[in-house]
Every structure is written in structure tokens, then in C-alpha cells.
Design an enzyme around this catalytic site. Structure first.
Site, mmCIF file in Angstrom:
data_model
loop_
_atom_site.group_PDB
_atom_site.id
_atom_site.type_symbol
_atom_site.label_atom_id
_atom_site.label_comp_id
_atom_site.label_asym_id
_atom_site.label_seq_id
_atom_site.Cartn_x
_atom_site.Cartn_y
_atom_site.Cartn_z
ATOM 1 N N LYS A 57 40.208 56.470 50.782
ATOM 2 C CA LYS A 57 38.818 56.665 51.197
ATOM 3 C C LYS A 57 38.720 56.389 52.687
ATOM 4 C CE LYS A 57 34.412 54.253 50.582
ATOM 5 N NZ LYS A 57 33.600 53.505 49.621
HETATM 6 C C1 5RP Z 1 33.024 48.899 51.712
HETATM 7 C C2 5RP Z 1 33.101 50.094 50.855
HETATM 8 C C3 5RP Z 1 31.839 50.768 50.470
HETATM 9 O O1 5RP Z 1 31.915 51.122 49.139
HETATM 10 C C4 5RP Z 1 31.708 51.961 51.348
HETATM 11 O O2 5RP Z 1 31.373 51.616 52.636
HETATM 12 C C5 5RP Z 1 30.894 53.137 50.748
HETATM 13 O O3 5RP Z 1 29.613 53.041 50.914
HETATM 14 P P1 5RP Z 1 28.750 53.764 52.025
HETATM 15 O O4 5RP Z 1 28.655 55.207 51.631
HETATM 16 O O5 5RP Z 1 27.453 53.029 51.912
HETATM 17 O O6 5RP Z 1 29.418 53.612 53.369
HETATM 18 O O7 5RP Z 1 34.146 50.528 50.474
HETATM 19 O O8 5RP Z 1 34.297 48.563 52.180
#
Ligand code: 5RP
Length: 258
Positions: A172
């Protein structure tokens, strides 16, 4: 083939599109009661049926999600630091046996390339990948950003590549200019975070651009649950990810559902 691992991945990535709409609600693990997540059960109730997977901690999973209503779970298994300290020194917070007991579809941690905790976070990833391979559970590596690092293709490409080299099954990261190059150089699927709340139009544009550039989906949090109409927003995001609609059409879907 690691059958269990592939089977779990197929619960997260819809086999007909190869993509996923993950709903991220794990923010509290270092931020506390984030706006929109003060009462997770209330926030989640209207959204669960539109999420291909739900990313959260075991505490919120146990208390705020009914087992019969849960979509596939991507369990946050790192933490131990807060917004008040040096975030990058995370450790592993869940025993693999508990992840198995919770019947999760994947386990996830953050890596902090370029930050003080770079080494420990990457070694934690290696440990999780070994456990994931052993028990058939995919590992998602979340590329976090070191204090002095900018979120550009060079940095995020480095972090995504390192995560995949260590063995993460999917990664991610953030969308940025030159995202195609990151996808090209990362040999596992990439999902994008939504980042801090922006307008619905901007968030849908971000998602559409990322899909066009080769992302395998989104793992979006604040731009869904902090939206004026979270359910309309997650429906619009689904249209972008699974039906390939452009941002303009997606916004019409948002408007017609709010
Ligand atoms: C924090 C994360 C969160 O899940 C991530 O930031 C996703 O959320 P957003 O779309 O609010 O940024 O992994 O480390």
C-alpha cells in the site's frame, strides 16, 4: 502453490476484476479517536457491504464488527508507538495464532524506509512474511513516509520495491506523479491510500488516476468515512475501481446516492 495464501488473496482482490476496494479504519492504533471513527461500529455499519476488505486492529474488530457481517479482514499487526513519539519504532502487536483465530484474510504492518526505525520495520516485515508463508496468510506492507522524505515516485518506488523484495504479497502506498513507474518496478499488486480528507471530486480523481496508472485498487479511509455521505462515496469508489468509470462519472454516482 501456497493454496491457503492464494485463496485468501482471492477474497480481497475480486477475481472478476483483479481489484479491490479496501476500507481502512485502523487510524486509531496511533492517532486515537480519529474524526469519523469515534464510534467505529456506527461508522462501519452502512459501509461493510461495499468493502471488499476491511483494514483494522483486532480490538475494533472484536468489539465493533459482528462476525456474520464482516467482509474479509486485513488485520493491522504493527504498533506500539503513538503520534506523540517516534512513530517509526513500531513492533509487532499480534501473535500469528490470534490472527488465525480471527480468520483474517491478510496481516499488515507499516514500514518506515528512510526513518529511524527503518531497519526494525523491515525486519518485522521479513518475520511476518515468514509467518504468512508458513500459515498461508498474505502480508500487506504499508509504506509510511520518513520525516524528511517527500512522497515522490523515487522515494515511494524505493519503499515499494524493498517491501516486495522482502516478500510482501501486496503493498500500500500513495499516488504520486510517475506512479506508472512505481507499478512497473514493483512485482506485486499495489493499492493506494486516500490520504487526508480532500473534496469528493479530488478523491475520486486520485482513485481514477491511480487505477489508470496500474493500481490494483484502493485502501481508503478518511476520504470515505469523513465524507458528507460515506456510503455514496464508497459506492462511487467501487465504480472507479471495478467498473473503470472516470472521476466525472464517479462524482455523478456519488451525487445520485447521497
Ligand atoms: C496508516 C494507514 C491507514 O490505514 C491509511 O493511512 C489509510 O487511510 P487514509 O485513506 O485515511 O490515508 O495505513 O498507516
Amino acid at each position: 502453490m501456497n493454496w491457503g495464501l492464494e485463496n485468501r488473496l482471492s477474497k480481497i482482490f475480486r477475481p472478476d476484476t483483479g481489484r479491490t476496494v479496501m476500507l481502512a479504519v485502523d487510524h486509531g492504533y496511533f492517532l486515537g479517536p480519529t474524526s469519523g471513527l469515534e464510534k467505529p461500529a456506527v461508522t462501519l455499519e452502512p459501509l461493510l457491504e461495499y468493502a471488499n476488505a476491511l483494514m483494522l486492529t483486532r480490538g475494533v474488530l472484536r468489539k465493533c464488527v459482528l462476525p456474520e457481517k464482516a467482509p474479509p479482514i486485513v488485520l493491522r499487526v504493527s504498533g506500539g508507538t503513538s503520534i506523540l513519539t517516534e512513530l517509526s519504532h513500531e513492533g509487532l502487536t499480534v501473535d500469528i495464532e490470534d490472527a488465525i483465530r480471527l480468520n483474517v484474510s491478510a496481516i499488515t504492518l507499516s514500514i518506515f524506509v528512510g526513518a529511524k526505525g527503518e531497519r526494525e520495520s523491515l525486519l518485522n516485515l521479513a518475520k511476518l512474511v515468514d509467518l504468512g508463508e508458513k500459515y498461508g496468510i498474505p502480508v500487506l506492507a504499508v509504506t509510511a513516509v520518513g520525516k524528511d522524505m517527500v512522497r515522490d515516485a523515487r522515494y515511494l518506488g524505493l519503499a515499494c520495491r524493498i517491501a516486495s523484495e522482502i516478500g510482501a504479497h501486496f503493498v500500500k502506498t500513495y499516488y504520486c506523479d510517475g506512479f506508472e513507474k512505481i507499478v512497473e518496478n514493483t512485482p506485486v499488486p499495489i493499492v493506494i491510500a486516500g490520504g487526508k480528507k480532500v473534496s469528493e471530486t479530488e478523491a475520486l480523481e486520485l482513485a481514477a488516476n491511480a487505477i489508470k496508472a496500474g493500481a490494483s485498487g484502493v485502501d481508503m479511509g478518511r476520504n470515505i468515512f469523513q465524507s458528507e455521505s460515506p456510503q455514496a462515496m464508497i459506492k462511487a469508489v467501487n465504480a472507479v475501481v471495478h467498473d473503470g468509470v472516470d472521476a466525472q462519472k464517479a462524482y455523478q454516482i456519488y451525487e445520485s446516492n447521497r
